[in-house]
Design an enzyme around this catalytic site. Sequence first.
Site, PDB file in Angstrom:
ATOM      1  N   ARG A  85      43.678  33.849  56.112  1.00 41.91           N
ATOM      2  CA  ARG A  85      45.336  34.309  55.974  1.00 41.91           C
ATOM      3  C   ARG A  85      46.350  33.334  54.769  1.00 41.91           C
ATOM      4  NH1 ARG A  85      46.711  39.704  56.222  1.00 41.91           N
ATOM      5  NH2 ARG A  85      48.350  38.266  56.276  1.00 41.91           N
ATOM      6  N   ARG A 102      45.057  35.371  46.241  1.00 39.78           N
ATOM      7  CA  ARG A 102      46.152  36.353  44.930  1.00 39.78           C
ATOM      8  C   ARG A 102      47.202  35.537  44.350  1.00 39.78           C
ATOM      9  NH1 ARG A 102      47.978  39.405  51.279  1.00 39.78           N
ATOM     10  NH2 ARG A 102      45.743  41.024  50.589  1.00 39.78           N
ATOM     11  N   ASN A 112      46.014  43.420  44.907  1.00 41.47           N
ATOM     12  CA  ASN A 112      45.330  42.265  45.197  1.00 41.47           C
ATOM     13  C   ASN A 112      44.436  41.453  46.147  1.00 41.47           C
ATOM     14  OD1 ASN A 112      45.506  42.765  48.193  1.00 41.47           O
ATOM     15  ND2 ASN A 112      47.308  41.950  48.587  1.00 41.47           N
ATOM     16  N   HIS A 115      41.096  41.406  51.219  1.00 39.43           N
ATOM     17  CA  HIS A 115      42.282  41.763  52.329  1.00 39.43           C
ATOM     18  C   HIS A 115      41.564  40.492  53.852  1.00 39.43           C
ATOM     19  CE1 HIS A 115      43.216  43.920  56.322  1.00 39.43           C
ATOM     20  NE2 HIS A 115      42.147  43.477  56.696  1.00 39.43           N
TER      21      HIS A 115
HETATM   22  P1  DAT Z   1      48.333  42.350  53.567  1.00 43.11           P
HETATM   23  O1  DAT Z   1      47.286  42.969  53.285  1.00 43.11           O
HETATM   24  O2  DAT Z   1      48.679  40.695  53.100  1.00 43.11           O
HETATM   25  O3  DAT Z   1      47.943  42.150  55.645  1.00 43.11           O
HETATM   26  P2  DAT Z   1      50.008  43.878  54.241  1.00 43.11           P
HETATM   27  O4  DAT Z   1      49.134  44.785  55.934  1.00 43.11           O
HETATM   28  O5  DAT Z   1      51.207  44.746  54.462  1.00 43.11           O
HETATM   29  O6  DAT Z   1      49.425  43.521  53.454  1.00 43.11           O
HETATM   30  O7  DAT Z   1      49.527  45.833  53.473  1.00 43.11           O
HETATM   31  C1  DAT Z   1      48.371  46.048  53.312  1.00 43.11           C
HETATM   32  C2  DAT Z   1      48.467  46.309  51.514  1.00 43.11           C
HETATM   33  O8  DAT Z   1      49.096  47.614  51.081  1.00 43.11           O
HETATM   34  C3  DAT Z   1      48.255  45.674  51.329  1.00 43.11           C
HETATM   35  O9  DAT Z   1      47.436  44.636  50.627  1.00 43.11           O
HETATM   36  C4  DAT Z   1      48.502  46.176  49.468  1.00 43.11           C
HETATM   37  C5  DAT Z   1      49.386  46.826  49.830  1.00 43.11           C
HETATM   38  N1  DAT Z   1      50.774  47.529  49.756  1.00 43.11           N
HETATM   39  C6  DAT Z   1      51.646  46.345  50.749  1.00 43.11           C
HETATM   40  N2  DAT Z   1      53.084  46.310  50.918  1.00 43.11           N
HETATM   41  C7  DAT Z   1      52.806  47.888  49.285  1.00 43.11           C
HETATM   42  C8  DAT Z   1      54.068  48.276  48.825  1.00 43.11           C
HETATM   43  N3  DAT Z   1      55.567  48.036  49.773  1.00 43.11           N
HETATM   44  N4  DAT Z   1      53.793  48.848  47.871  1.00 43.11           N
HETATM   45  C9  DAT Z   1      51.997  49.183  47.675  1.00 43.11           C
HETATM   46  N5  DAT Z   1      51.349  48.324  48.217  1.00 43.11           N
HETATM   47  C10 DAT Z   1      51.677  47.712  49.151  1.00 43.11           C
HETATM   48 MG    MG Z   2      47.460  43.458  56.888  1.00 42.47          MG
END
Ligand code: DAT
Ligand code: MG
Length: 147
Positions: A85, A102, A112, A115
């Site tokens: 992470r 990223r 991004n 995952h």
């Molecule tokens: P991560 O991938 O860092 O674990 P997350 O679990 O909060 O992040 O969200 C999953 C994915 O969803 C993230 O990689 C990109 C998308 N995402 C998150 N927040 C978003 C937002 N506000 N607008 C658009 N896409 C979003």
């Molecule tokens: Mg996540």
Amino acid sequence: MERTFLMVKPDGVRRQLVGRLVQRFEERGFQLTAAKLVVFGREQAERHYAEHREKPFFGELVDFITSGPCFAMIWEGDNVVQLTRNMIGKTDPLDAAPGTIRGDYAVHKGFNVIHGSDSVESAEREIANFFRPEEVVAYDCPLQVCI
Ligand code: DAT
Ligand code: MG
């Protein structure tokens, strides 16, 4: 041994970043125990992102993740969940530090690149959603003794 689920998203695969990303995790000292290139079905993608089901971006997120091949992987190592992470960086590339994946390769939150599981529990749930037990390969990795 702790393990995590990492997945190069369709943007990363299309941009031919798979090799460079795999190399980063190898160089850090983690061990790859399963990998496959797959176009995920909608149900499988919705299960993967179930925690975001109520979010306004959920539909677009599932559209995106099913839009092309993903490169799904299982990596093992001490503290592999938190350390990968850290290597991946903040969700929004605007906040992701240079030197993170990223921070080095992404511009938009929706695209991004990769995952990574956010806890040991999510890792096991995500692995079960994407891999069958027989797809996981156990093997000795001589480097593990010196890192
Ligand atoms: P991560 O991938 O860092 O674990 P997350 O679990 O909060 O992040 O969200 C999953 C994915 O969803 C993230 O990689 C990109 C998308 N995402 C998150 N927040 C978003 C937002 N506000 N607008 C658009 N896409 C979003
Ligand atoms: Mg996540």
